[in-house]
Enzyme design. Structure first.
Site, PDB file in Angstrom:
ATOM      1  N   CYS A  35       0.918  -1.097   0.023  1.00  0.00           N
ATOM      2  CA  CYS A  35       0.092   0.002  -0.024  1.00  0.00           C
ATOM      3  C   CYS A  35       0.972   1.422   0.132  1.00  0.00           C
ATOM      4  O   CYS A  35       1.477   1.464  -1.096  1.00  0.00           O
ATOM      5  CB  CYS A  35      -1.051  -0.089   1.042  1.00  0.00           C
ATOM      6  SG  CYS A  35      -2.145   1.203   0.959  1.00  0.00           S
ATOM      7  N   HIS A  94      -3.797  -4.797   0.174  1.00  0.00           N
ATOM      8  CA  HIS A  94      -3.312  -5.383   1.725  1.00  0.00           C
ATOM      9  C   HIS A  94      -3.137  -6.937   1.721  1.00  0.00           C
ATOM     10  O   HIS A  94      -4.304  -7.569   1.813  1.00  0.00           O
ATOM     11  CB  HIS A  94      -4.182  -4.814   2.681  1.00  0.00           C
ATOM     12  CG  HIS A  94      -3.897  -3.400   3.176  1.00  0.00           C
ATOM     13  ND1 HIS A  94      -2.992  -2.952   3.865  1.00  0.00           N
ATOM     14  CD2 HIS A  94      -4.462  -2.365   2.607  1.00  0.00           C
ATOM     15  CE1 HIS A  94      -2.860  -1.590   3.820  1.00  0.00           C
ATOM     16  NE2 HIS A  94      -3.821  -1.129   3.060  1.00  0.00           N
ATOM     17  N   GLU A 146      -2.196  -8.752   4.057  1.00  0.00           N
ATOM     18  CA  GLU A 146      -2.019  -9.138   5.353  1.00  0.00           C
ATOM     19  C   GLU A 146      -3.706  -9.393   6.016  1.00  0.00           C
ATOM     20  O   GLU A 146      -3.860  -9.757   6.943  1.00  0.00           O
ATOM     21  CB  GLU A 146      -1.422  -8.375   6.186  1.00  0.00           C
ATOM     22  CG  GLU A 146      -1.892  -6.994   6.388  1.00  0.00           C
ATOM     23  CD  GLU A 146      -1.547  -6.014   5.459  1.00  0.00           C
ATOM     24  OE1 GLU A 146      -1.338  -6.247   3.974  1.00  0.00           O
ATOM     25  OE2 GLU A 146      -1.348  -4.645   5.637  1.00  0.00           O
ATOM     26  N   SER A 170       3.868 -13.139  38.640  1.00  0.00           N
ATOM     27  CA  SER A 170       2.587 -12.593  38.959  1.00  0.00           C
ATOM     28  C   SER A 170       1.571 -13.689  38.873  1.00  0.00           C
ATOM     29  O   SER A 170       0.245 -13.495  39.270  1.00  0.00           O
ATOM     30  CB  SER A 170       2.015 -11.429  38.001  1.00  0.00           C
ATOM     31  OG  SER A 170       2.093 -12.255  36.661  1.00  0.00           O
ATOM     32  N   GLY A 171       1.861 -14.786  38.444  1.00  0.00           N
ATOM     33  CA  GLY A 171       0.686 -15.664  38.163  1.00  0.00           C
ATOM     34  C   GLY A 171       0.361 -15.701  36.870  1.00  0.00           C
ATOM     35  O   GLY A 171      -0.533 -16.731  36.252  1.00  0.00           O
ATOM     36  N   GLY A 172       0.551 -14.773  36.118  1.00  0.00           N
ATOM     37  CA  GLY A 172      -0.079 -14.701  34.771  1.00  0.00           C
ATOM     38  C   GLY A 172       0.951 -15.429  33.628  1.00  0.00           C
ATOM     39  O   GLY A 172       2.147 -15.914  34.112  1.00  0.00           O
ATOM     40  N   VAL A 173       0.543 -15.608  32.660  1.00  0.00           N
ATOM     41  CA  VAL A 173       1.155 -16.623  31.730  1.00  0.00           C
ATOM     42  C   VAL A 173       2.600 -15.996  31.222  1.00  0.00           C
ATOM     43  O   VAL A 173       3.720 -16.764  31.106  1.00  0.00           O
ATOM     44  CB  VAL A 173       0.363 -16.983  30.385  1.00  0.00           C
ATOM     45  CG1 VAL A 173      -0.122 -15.673  29.588  1.00  0.00           C
ATOM     46  CG2 VAL A 173       1.017 -17.959  29.489  1.00  0.00           C
ATOM     47  N   ASP A 174       2.797 -14.701  31.264  1.00  0.00           N
ATOM     48  CA  ASP A 174       4.003 -14.130  30.428  1.00  0.00           C
ATOM     49  C   ASP A 174       5.128 -14.467  31.854  1.00  0.00           C
ATOM     50  O   ASP A 174       6.090 -14.921  31.049  1.00  0.00           O
ATOM     51  CB  ASP A 174       3.909 -12.544  30.441  1.00  0.00           C
ATOM     52  CG  ASP A 174       2.660 -12.261  29.439  1.00  0.00           C
ATOM     53  OD1 ASP A 174       2.356 -13.146  28.644  1.00  0.00           O
ATOM     54  OD2 ASP A 174       2.280 -11.178  29.329  1.00  0.00           O
ATOM     55  N   SER A 175       4.925 -13.868  32.884  1.00  0.00           N
ATOM     56  CA  SER A 175       6.009 -13.995  33.674  1.00  0.00           C
ATOM     57  C   SER A 175       6.433 -15.588  33.929  1.00  0.00           C
ATOM     58  O   SER A 175       7.468 -15.845  34.466  1.00  0.00           O
ATOM     59  CB  SER A 175       5.705 -13.276  35.038  1.00  0.00           C
ATOM     60  OG  SER A 175       4.486 -13.771  35.503  1.00  0.00           O
TER      61      SER A 175
END
Ligand code: XMP
Length: 525
Positions: free
Chosen positions: A78, A165, A167, A219-224
């Site tokens: 584009c 586009h 994508e 933190s209990g979250g998936v990332d950490s």
């Protein structure tokens, strides 16, 4: 690792280019348009994204491509196609009408970019300018009814350009075009897989960190969690994790999550600091003031325990790619709506170096890596949960009593979502797009309960009650930036409402929040 670099000129869909490439197991990095990379063996190709600007605007994104063209394959999309044409001596003009929507592509010359693409395939156009003349040495490879230079290539420079586009979802064969570019033209081999990511990241973490000690806040979250397990695999006992109980977590959450961390063999210190947080929240009703108070106590607590780990040199964080993009403001400055993420910022005063092994991953890629590391589905598929925890789901002042009420209501809601079998409902998993959802919990991106500060009349048995309403919130989203409310089945809502009102003392009314984001936000505060 092989990669394709995407120069972001500000289009809203730039991130989708990244997504599509990663789906092809091609690693890519989105950088601001001004960060044109120098050619190097790992960089297999460069894509120039779309933009809300016109190349004819004075403030349009301009890039110095001389060092790149002819050395690394380039694809302009584009605005990127227009910029390539314009910067190489072609012409770009305002089109008579702004073209927006579907068009049908006709190949007019053979090209490796369009190999295997059907005749008259649908493409998605969105542009106000047209390329009226392509540069010297370029060849038009496809047209639509209204756009002659819908795709062109410059063989001498190994450069390609598409006005549409590829994508977006509305270009059904866009994936083939991006695959042709990445595999056929750039020579990528699809080496980006969760296992290869784990291997290369573990090796590079070992090299970067050496014998140093590292601290990480869980933190209990998936990332950490995924960051911790990756680091644990790389450096084992050199890693110390700190998991702070801010007293504002869900029912049994601290105990259960700490238990699973220990079960995974992580070296983790569990800190019970609930009292400090509750003290700091006394009398505080403003949402931002709550976040600030929680952030401050978190940093103080974290610092205290981090210092107790003698000789640490690094602070590891579970920062992921959307955090990086948002904070860098790539793709347009996002206004500050709420002070988010990594509550209170990182404790710079500790003088630690930062290591962020997930900074290039999207959330679902973090989950795929987590699975490759053998982390249990229970931890991987957990809904996101805000750093300030239940404090921003209690409207007004936070107290132990209100926390106790909210914890019970939230526990009933979340357990009910986990129990409701929705396999016959043809729903997708929110954490793993494309995989059928088994329970409502899997189908929903994030859910929780909000305790409202008002009271209303009710009747229970023969008694009049005067208690609080709670609002249920359940949304679908991909990254939390936008979200839509989830259509909970009526029988589910009826059952949950009954369970909450009958079992949670202090609540006599249940509401369902049917607001999307925007204009609402996911959390109420
Ligand atoms: P909003 O409410 O802005 O939330 O639509 C979007 C996502 O971010 C989470 N959230 C936070 N996360 N600290 C965090 O770590 C915060 O202060 C915070 N506020 C909101 C929210 O739960 C949702 O997933």
């Amino acid at each position: 690792m092989q990669k394709i670099v995407i120069l972001d000129c500000g289009s809203q869909v730039t991130r989708l280019i990244g997504r599509r490439l990663r789906e092809l197991n091609v690693f890519c990095e989105i950088v601001p348009f001004s960060s044109v990379p120098a050619p190097e063996p790992d960089i297999k190709g460069v894509i120039i994204s779309g933009s809300p600007c016109s190349v004819r605007d004075d403030n349009a994104p301009r890039m110095a491509l001389e060092g790149l063209l002819g050395k690394v394959p380039v694809l302009g999309i584009c605005y990127g196609a227009q910029y390539l044409a314009w910067s190489l001596g072609g012409s770009v003009e305002r089109s008579a009408t702004r073209e927006y929507g579907r068009a049908f592509l006709r190949t007019v010359a053979p090209s490796p970019l369009l190999e295997g693409v059907s005749a008259e395939t649908q493409v998605w156009m969105s542009h106000g300018d047209v390329i009226s003349q392509i540069p010297d040495g370029a060849i038009t490879i496809a047209s639509t009814e209204d756009v002659r230079n819908a795709a062109y290539q410059i063989p001498g420079l190994n450069a390609y350009a598409v006005q549409f586009h590829p994508e977006v979802y509305h270009t059904p064969e866009g994936g083939t075009i991006l695959r042709n570019f990445a595999y056929g033209i750039c020579g990528c081999t699809g080496d980006w897989t969760p296992d290869s990511f784990v291997d290369s990241t573990v090796a590079s973490l070992r090299q970067t960190i050496g014998d140093d000690k590292v601290i990480l806040g869980l933190s209990g979250g998936v990332d950490s969690t995924v960051a911790a397990v990756l680091l644990d695999r790389a450096i084992g006992s050199q890693l110390t994790c700190i998991f702070v109980d801010n007293g504002l977590l869900r029912k049994n959450e601290f105990r259960d999550v700490l238990e699973s961390y220990r079960h995974m063999g992580l070296n983790v210190i569990g800190v019970d600091a609930g009292r400090d947080f509750l003290d700091a929240l006394k009398g505080v009703t403003d949402p931002e003031a709550k976040r600030k108070a929680i952030g401050r106590v978190f940093v103080e607590t974290f610092e205290k325990y981090a210092r107790s780990v003698g000789g640490a040199r690094w602070l590891a964080q579970g920062t992921i790619y959307p955090d990086v993009i948002e904070s860098a403001g790539v793709g347009g400055a996002a206004a500050k709506i709420k002070s988010h993420h990594n509550v209170g910022g990182l404790p710079e005063t500790l003088g630690l170096k930062i290591v962020e092994p997930l900074r290039m991953l999207f959330k679902d890629e973090v989950r795929r890596v987590g699975r490759a590391l053998g982390i249990s589905e229970n931890l991987i598929n957990r809904h996101p949960f805000p750093g300030p925890s239940l404090a921003i789901r209690i409207i007004g002042e936070v107290s132990e009593d209100k926390l106790a009420i909210l914890r019970e209501a939230d526990d009933i809601f979340i357990r009910s979502l986990r129990e409701y079998d929705c396999s016959g409902m043809n729903l997708q998993s929110a954490a793993e797009p494309g995989i059928p959802a088994r329970t409502l919990y899997d189908a929903i991106w994030q859910a929780g309960v909000v305790l409202l500060p008002i009271r209303s009349i009710g009747v229970m048995g023969d008694e009049r009650t005067y208690e609080h309403p709670v609002a249920l919130r359940a949304v679908v989203s991909t990254d939390g930036m936008t979200a839509d409310w989830f259509p909970l089945p009526y029988d589910f809502m009826a059952a949950v409402s009954n369970r909450i009102i009958n079992n949670v003392r202090g609540v006599n009314r249940v509401l369902y929040d049917i607001s999307s984001k925007p204009p609402a936000t996911i959390e109420w505060e």
